[in-house]
Scaffold this motif. Structure first.
Motif, short mmCIF file in Angstrom:
data_model
loop_
_atom_site.label_atom_id
_atom_site.label_comp_id
_atom_site.label_asym_id
_atom_site.label_seq_id
_atom_site.Cartn_x
_atom_site.Cartn_y
_atom_site.Cartn_z
N ILE A 178 -19.23 6.84 -38.93
CA ILE A 178 -19.95 5.75 -38.29
C ILE A 178 -21.45 6.05 -38.14
N SER A 179 -21.82 7.30 -37.86
CA SER A 179 -23.24 7.61 -37.67
C SER A 179 -24.04 7.35 -38.93
N GLN B 144 -13.63 8.04 -40.59
CA GLN B 144 -13.27 7.52 -39.27
C GLN B 144 -11.78 7.66 -38.99
N ASN C 197 -16.95 12.00 -37.26
CA ASN C 197 -17.69 10.77 -36.95
C ASN C 197 -19.13 10.84 -37.44
N HIS C 198 -19.70 12.06 -37.52
CA HIS C 198 -21.06 12.21 -38.03
C HIS C 198 -21.18 11.69 -39.46
N PHE D 16 -28.86 2.32 -33.98
CA PHE D 16 -28.16 3.46 -33.41
C PHE D 16 -28.41 3.57 -31.91
N ALA E 208 -26.09 1.15 -30.20
CA ALA E 208 -24.71 1.64 -30.21
C ALA E 208 -24.53 2.85 -29.29
N ASN E 209 -25.51 3.74 -29.28
CA ASN E 209 -25.39 4.95 -28.46
C ASN E 209 -25.55 4.65 -26.97
N THR F 81 -31.78 9.47 -36.37
CA THR F 81 -31.11 8.55 -37.29
C THR F 81 -32.13 7.76 -38.11
N SER G 112 -17.22 0.96 -32.87
CA SER G 112 -16.71 2.25 -33.31
C SER G 112 -17.50 3.40 -32.69
N GLN G 113 -18.84 3.28 -32.65
CA GLN G 113 -19.67 4.30 -32.03
C GLN G 113 -19.38 4.39 -30.53
N GLY H 56 -22.26 3.46 -26.00
CA GLY H 56 -21.35 4.60 -25.94
C GLY H 56 -21.55 5.45 -24.70
#
Length: 436
Positions: free
Chosen positions: A356-357, A315, A352-353, A372, A375-376, A140, A247-248, A379
């Protein structure tokens, strides 16, 4: 008159972006890298049943080995993103890939070190998770710095399609190698190909000087410049940043729930069905869906649609419409319809790619890897909890509908948050900029 610092930084960033031929070469290389990432990641699940027989593992012990990957995976997301912002995402990816490729190829050798097979295999998977955890945050960071905004969605979705390619390659080729040569051959295959890919990237796309410089920066623990400091307070005061994180989190959690429970759902609900159908068809659908979502997103932006409008539309497809098809799974008794619904849900989640990504790169291109990673990490942790909660609901209610309702509810939470609070305005710079 000298330009303002933020304008100078923006001009420098544009100068550092890849040309179109460079972008095409790097996109292909990173697509292959993502494919090999998932080849290595899926090697243990493919071999778990055979290894359990060889080593005498019960279901609980096999579960420990399989889940241990995520213990390491959750720990290095933020670190990987921050390192990508500091020294360059391509260098972080290359260094980590060389390590996880070696560990994957050496995994069969660990079984000969002693009788503690469970401990050695668990240790191997934790290390693999630690090393692979840096990949997507560093990716990212790299794409936010090197790819033009109007091309980011397609580039990211193309590279992201490597995850489906890797899952298919390991499922198909790995199954054949498992039958013909035994489980060690699967690890040799995925680890060996990763090391060959590392050699190619090192020789053809990266110079020795760049890699030595990156290693020197890591060894010294010093920032490359004063601009690499993450504006923590500035980021986390913005509602749009929290909308991106939530969202992620929702997207990852609902994906992990479906990924983990769909095979069991098909096996128990349709015991006479062919495993290769429901294990392969959804991923075959997801590959073109991912490419199409990126192409559509960039095309809409180039035609004049506001960036945030396009991100929110993606989204709606990736979290909204995909959850509708997930709900349909709990209300059909037809195998064909279930495969169609599952394929549609998994395929639409690849949108989603392009939503949000890429929105994370819109918000903070200077520290997109770090953001990222945060967020990840959220997730991944939520995914582990969601998968466990799904199992609890199945045991308690005796119905698969509850699991799909859970995935839909989590997706709806993320979608509503993003629709209300999501923006594409940069938040990593001091001055206020116009919303895109």
């Amino acid at each position: 008159m000298q330009p303002a610092p933020d304008e100078a930084r923006r001009d420098a960033a544009e100068d550092a972006q890849w040309s179109r031929p460079e972008c095409q070469v790097w996109t292909g290389a990173l697509l292959l890298g993502t494919c090999l990432l998932y080849c290595a990641r899926a090697s243990m699940p493919v071999c778990a049943a055979t290894m359990s027989q060889d080593f005498g593992w019960n279901k609980k012990e096999a579960g420990v080995v399989l889940s241990s990957f995520f213990w390491g995976y959750c720990l290095t997301q933020v670190v990987g993103g921050h390192l990508g912002d500091r020294i360059g995402g391509e260098k972080v990816i290359l260094l980590s890939a060389s390590a996880w490729g070696f560990i994957t190829a050496a995994t069969p050798l660990l079984s000969h070190l002693g009788s503690a097979h469970l401990a050695f295999m668990t240790f191997s998977r934790v290390l693999t998770g630690l090393l692979q955890g840096v990949y997507f945050p560093a990716l990212t960071s790299l794409l936010s710095q090197k790819v033009r905004e109007s091309e980011r969605a397609f580039t990211y979705s193309t590279v992201g399609a490597g995850s489906q390619f890797g899952t298919l390659v390991t499922g198909a080729v790995g199954s054949l190698l498992l039958d013909w040569y035994g489980w060690p051959s699967v690890f040799y295959f995925s680890g060996g190909l990763t090391l060959l890919w590392v050699c190619y990237v090192y020789r053809c796309l990266l110079g020795e000087k760049d890699l030595i410089l990156a290693l020197g920066v890591l060894a010294q623990g010093l920032p490359v410049s004063r601009h690499t400091k993450v504006p923590w307070r500035q980021l986390f005061r913005k509602p749009s940043v929290w909308a991106a994180i939530i969202s992620q989190l929702s997207a990852a959690c609902s994906f992990f729930i479906l990924l983990s429970w769909l095979p069991t759902f098909f096996k128990e609900t349709f015991p006479g069905s062919k495993g290769w159908v429901f294990n392969v068809v959804p991923w075959l659908v997801a590959i073109p869906a991912s490419l199409f979502s990126g192409l559509l997103s960039d095309r809409l932006i180039n035609q004049g649609y506001r960036t945030i409008t396009v991100r929110k539309f993606m989204q709606v497809m990736g979290l909204g419409l995909s959850s509708v098809f997930a709900l349909c799974l709990g209300h059909t008794s037809s195998f064909c319809k279930s495969v169609v619904f599952a394929s549609a849900s998994i395929g639409l989640q690849t949108f989603n790619h392009s939503g949000i990504s890429v929105n994370i790169q819109d918000l903070a291109p200077s520290c997109a890897g770090f953001l990222f990673g945060v967020a990840n990490t959220a997730g991944a942790l939520a995914g582990v909890v969601g998968v466990c909660l799904g199992g609890y609901l199945i045991e308690t209610t005796g119905s698969w509908t509850s699991v799909f309702n859970l995935a839909a509810a989590i997706s709806s939470l993320g979608l509503c948050t993003f629709l209300v609070l999501g923006k594409a305005q940069r938040v990593d710079l001091s001055p206020a900029h116009e919303d895109l």
